[in-house]
Scaffold this motif. Sequence first.
Motif, PDB file in Angstrom:
ATOM      1  N   TYR A  55      35.174  -7.876 -39.496  1.00 41.78           N
ATOM      2  CA  TYR A  55      33.788  -7.367 -38.824  1.00 41.78           C
ATOM      3  C   TYR A  55      33.521  -6.398 -37.921  1.00 41.78           C
ATOM      4  O   TYR A  55      32.303  -6.315 -36.892  1.00 41.78           O
ATOM      5  CB  TYR A  55      32.823  -9.225 -38.046  1.00 41.78           C
ATOM      6  CG  TYR A  55      33.843 -10.042 -39.427  1.00 41.78           C
ATOM      7  CD1 TYR A  55      32.757 -10.485 -39.811  1.00 41.78           C
ATOM      8  CD2 TYR A  55      34.393 -11.155 -39.804  1.00 41.78           C
ATOM      9  CE1 TYR A  55      32.251 -10.969 -40.909  1.00 41.78           C
ATOM     10  CE2 TYR A  55      34.609 -11.602 -40.365  1.00 41.78           C
ATOM     11  CZ  TYR A  55      33.490 -11.877 -41.567  1.00 41.78           C
ATOM     12  OH  TYR A  55      33.522 -13.075 -42.171  1.00 41.78           O
ATOM     13  N   GLY A  56      34.225  -5.192 -37.729  1.00 40.26           N
ATOM     14  CA  GLY A  56      34.512  -4.382 -36.582  1.00 40.26           C
ATOM     15  C   GLY A  56      33.269  -3.343 -37.173  1.00 40.26           C
ATOM     16  O   GLY A  56      32.822  -2.727 -36.099  1.00 40.26           O
ATOM     17  N   ALA A  57      32.871  -3.275 -38.303  1.00 42.90           N
ATOM     18  CA  ALA A  57      31.480  -2.710 -38.335  1.00 42.90           C
ATOM     19  C   ALA A  57      30.085  -3.264 -37.915  1.00 42.90           C
ATOM     20  O   ALA A  57      29.145  -2.902 -38.007  1.00 42.90           O
ATOM     21  CB  ALA A  57      31.498  -2.440 -40.085  1.00 42.90           C
ATOM     22  N   ILE A  58      29.732  -4.572 -38.100  1.00 41.38           N
ATOM     23  CA  ILE A  58      29.135  -5.092 -37.259  1.00 41.38           C
ATOM     24  C   ILE A  58      28.897  -5.874 -36.447  1.00 41.38           C
ATOM     25  O   ILE A  58      28.517  -6.749 -36.523  1.00 41.38           O
ATOM     26  CB  ILE A  58      28.314  -6.201 -38.817  1.00 41.38           C
ATOM     27  CG1 ILE A  58      29.248  -7.963 -38.802  1.00 41.38           C
ATOM     28  CG2 ILE A  58      28.208  -5.810 -39.604  1.00 41.38           C
ATOM     29  CD1 ILE A  58      29.455  -8.567 -39.757  1.00 41.38           C
ATOM     30  N   THR A  59      30.224  -5.136 -35.281  1.00 39.98           N
ATOM     31  CA  THR A  59      29.884  -6.267 -34.372  1.00 39.98           C
ATOM     32  C   THR A  59      28.876  -6.476 -32.737  1.00 39.98           C
ATOM     33  O   THR A  59      28.417  -7.117 -32.622  1.00 39.98           O
ATOM     34  CB  THR A  59      31.638  -5.222 -33.355  1.00 39.98           C
ATOM     35  OG1 THR A  59      32.355  -5.762 -33.998  1.00 39.98           O
ATOM     36  CG2 THR A  59      31.340  -5.605 -31.882  1.00 39.98           C
ATOM     37  N   SER A  60      27.826  -5.334 -33.339  1.00 42.92           N
ATOM     38  CA  SER A  60      26.437  -5.045 -32.418  1.00 42.92           C
ATOM     39  C   SER A  60      26.229  -5.671 -32.764  1.00 42.92           C
ATOM     40  O   SER A  60      24.958  -6.340 -31.643  1.00 42.92           O
ATOM     41  CB  SER A  60      25.801  -3.921 -33.015  1.00 42.92           C
ATOM     42  OG  SER A  60      25.780  -3.483 -34.323  1.00 42.92           O
ATOM     43  N   THR A  61      25.932  -6.910 -34.405  1.00 45.15           N
ATOM     44  CA  THR A  61      25.039  -7.402 -34.755  1.00 45.15           C
ATOM     45  C   THR A  61      25.169  -9.414 -34.687  1.00 45.15           C
ATOM     46  O   THR A  61      24.934  -9.792 -34.366  1.00 45.15           O
ATOM     47  CB  THR A  61      25.298  -7.684 -36.232  1.00 45.15           C
ATOM     48  OG1 THR A  61      25.057  -6.220 -36.898  1.00 45.15           O
ATOM     49  CG2 THR A  61      23.809  -9.161 -36.824  1.00 45.15           C
ATOM     50  N   LEU A  62      26.634  -8.956 -33.534  1.00 40.67           N
ATOM     51  CA  LEU A  62      27.364 -10.230 -34.034  1.00 40.67           C
ATOM     52  C   LEU A  62      27.025 -10.784 -32.073  1.00 40.67           C
ATOM     53  O   LEU A  62      28.067 -11.385 -31.925  1.00 40.67           O
ATOM     54  CB  LEU A  62      28.848 -10.405 -34.326  1.00 40.67           C
ATOM     55  CG  LEU A  62      29.309 -10.659 -35.567  1.00 40.67           C
ATOM     56  CD1 LEU A  62      30.844 -10.429 -35.472  1.00 40.67           C
ATOM     57  CD2 LEU A  62      28.277 -11.372 -35.978  1.00 40.67           C
ATOM     58  N   THR A  63      26.268 -10.298 -31.846  1.00 39.25           N
ATOM     59  CA  THR A  63      26.751 -10.324 -29.976  1.00 39.25           C
ATOM     60  C   THR A  63      25.309 -11.151 -29.927  1.00 39.25           C
ATOM     61  O   THR A  63      24.198 -10.534 -30.561  1.00 39.25           O
ATOM     62  CB  THR A  63      26.027  -9.100 -29.496  1.00 39.25           C
ATOM     63  OG1 THR A  63      25.436  -8.362 -29.506  1.00 39.25           O
ATOM     64  CG2 THR A  63      27.160  -7.919 -29.900  1.00 39.25           C
TER      65      THR A  63
END
Length: 227
Positions: A55-63
């Motif tokens: 999920y490194g590519a969507i880290t900003s979404t997971l905050t």
Amino acid sequence: MKVIIWGATGMVGQGVLRECLRAEDVTSVIAVGRKAPTVQHFKLQTVIQEDMLHYGAITSTLTGLDACFFCLGVSSVGKSEQEYTRITHDMTLAAATALAAQNPLMTFVYLSGSGADSSGKSRTMWARVRGGTENALRTLAFKSVYILRPGIILPRHGAVSKTPFYRFFYSFLGPLLSLIRPLWPGAILTTEVMGLAMLNLARRGFPETLLNSRQINDLAREKLPLS
């Protein structure tokens, strides 16, 4: 609340998504999966994720999230232990680990199943894998982790199972189970009940972290003010 759902296109996930979109205190819902939910709503953001292990590519979404409702799962029928473990354990822990790193104050709710065995001694493959997944989730740095172990769940409000056997089961026995459910509401749940219970866990928690069908039903029936 800002919530995220894995498995929103599955039968239970559809019910959870519906209740999240209906809840006044839920301001944002992110649905992560390989396919988008059929429903559209101004609160809903869909994230198409082909790789369910990284999920490194969507880290900003997971905050900035308050709760995760993890409903992703498959039947063990026809699957080897290695394949079932990859889907049930590895995919769950990949998502949960990514979330825990960004959201230490999150409530994580995991849909397991009645019969799951966290002792690791069961002769039933799926029960051992589910139980091992439960144990691993408890070690992560969330504010709280709740494990739901429901038994029979009836689809409501258009929710449909992806599994052919379960669709067959519900088409024949669903009407009968619906008739007898008032006699055993704590044993036969619905997708609506699952969604309401998960939301109430995120809102106020629960004294126990492992919930059976009766506790899930009781929790869903609580009339809580929406803030």
